[in-house]
Design an enzyme around this catalytic site. Sequence first.
Site, short mmCIF file in Angstrom:
data_model
loop_
_atom_site.label_atom_id
_atom_site.label_comp_id
_atom_site.label_asym_id
_atom_site.label_seq_id
_atom_site.Cartn_x
_atom_site.Cartn_y
_atom_site.Cartn_z
NE ARG A 1 47.10 40.80 36.64
CZ ARG A 1 48.41 40.66 36.75
NH1 ARG A 1 48.97 39.45 36.65
NH2 ARG A 1 49.18 41.70 36.95
CG ASP B 1 44.97 48.91 43.20
OD1 ASP B 1 44.38 48.25 44.07
OD2 ASP B 1 45.93 48.48 42.53
CE LYS C 1 43.91 48.56 36.68
NZ LYS C 1 45.36 48.41 37.00
CE LYS D 1 48.34 49.56 44.29
NZ LYS D 1 49.39 48.92 43.50
CD GLU E 1 43.69 46.26 40.93
OE1 GLU E 1 43.82 47.21 40.15
OE2 GLU E 1 44.66 45.78 41.56
#
Length: 457
Positions: A309, A228, A223, A235, A307
């Site tokens: 996964r 992120d 990954k 977040k 995101e």
Amino acid sequence: MPATLIAKSTAAIPVETVTAKAWTARAAKEKGLVAGLAEAQGFKGKPGQVLVLPDAKSGKPARVLAGISDTPDLWSYAAIAGALPAGDYKLTDTKAGDAAALGWALNAYRFDRYKKIDKKLVRLVWPAKASQQRVTALHDGIVLARDLINTPAGDMGPAELAEAARGVALVGNAEFSTIIGDDLLEQNYPMIHAVGRASVRLPRLIDLRWGNPKHPKLTLVGKGVCFDTGGLDLKPSAGMLLMKKDMGGAAVMLGLAAAIMAMKLPVRLRLLIAAVENSVSGNAFRPGDVLTSRKGLTVEIGNTDAEGRLVLGDALAEADTEKPDWLIDAATLTGAARVAVGPDLPALYATDDAMAQALLDAGLNVGDPLWRMPLHAGYREYIEGKVADISNSGDTPFAGSITAALFLKEFVSKTKSYAHLDMFAWNPRSRAGRPLGAEATGLRALYAAIEKRYGKK
């Protein structure tokens, strides 16, 4: 080769290691200078404690007593190196091997790209039983992973991560390619594209291949979410502070691939990294959207902050087409795994019990433990989509790491032996050899298991 490991030194100071139990028995018999210094300095043979004994005439260090754990591991040796003054040393223990050398070398690690750090040079003569090739390969792989994770996202986006992988491929004489931006749609990687399209830094799939095609296929997937924000499900600021490490799975797999190539293990290696930045803009993917994955499964977006996964799903679907002998992915995937097993233990999920046991045994043998978690089929209903085949977040707060693993498993149907590691890739506190910051969690365990399975005894 690590700068702190040297071939020989005429000035090397002998280091004798003792356990606390052995020292307790020995201390009662010690007299004179050794007994006096040990009492004055509180030396009890505890791991990481050192007692520097001077030469009677010159007063210069002549030998060292050093505490070590009952079952010596690399972090005990790292602690010894960290407690000693600069100089050259040699271990008197003739059984000391890879763990001693690697621990000593890793103690010197510091991330100094942006800040000058004065490093004391505590050098060790290579232990006779240590494999210089293996220790160097693992050290360099761990340092690579740590450096990549520690680098702020402003300097480590998808393009920079791809360049790091290109460098590894160049050194290892591996094949290298990338699929970038809208080409991901043309070549059917829609979920990688969807997650990364909101960023001005184009998403990409990094693909590295190495080794003899006749050898067993080993495929690693990482990954590579270089930052992120959470996407439209944004977040909070505190939740973003460590998001430069959200490509930790990719960094660990890249370091592992580098070690495998350096050791020339007899495998046909493939490394796939989905490299994206999950950002916010007018074309960001939305909660409630339905994405059609590379595998053909439709995925309902319950949360844009789930995101990782998604990008792994497309990469795993591609990896699965070749039915590798072993398929392993690594990801900083869920906070639920950290709640369950903390920062040091990667949560291990596997479809093959024999593979799982091999990984667990290897982790214990090298002091890099993994913890197996269940792929409990009963929780599959938690991620059943309301309007699509599957949801990326589900409708319950329960079993978050397990449901994420079950989601990934949906994209692996042809490969018998598949393992997923949900890891933290970060040291939340400083310890010997493991400074606060990035960590190549699980890399040594994976390497040991792979080496044992495929050769290079």
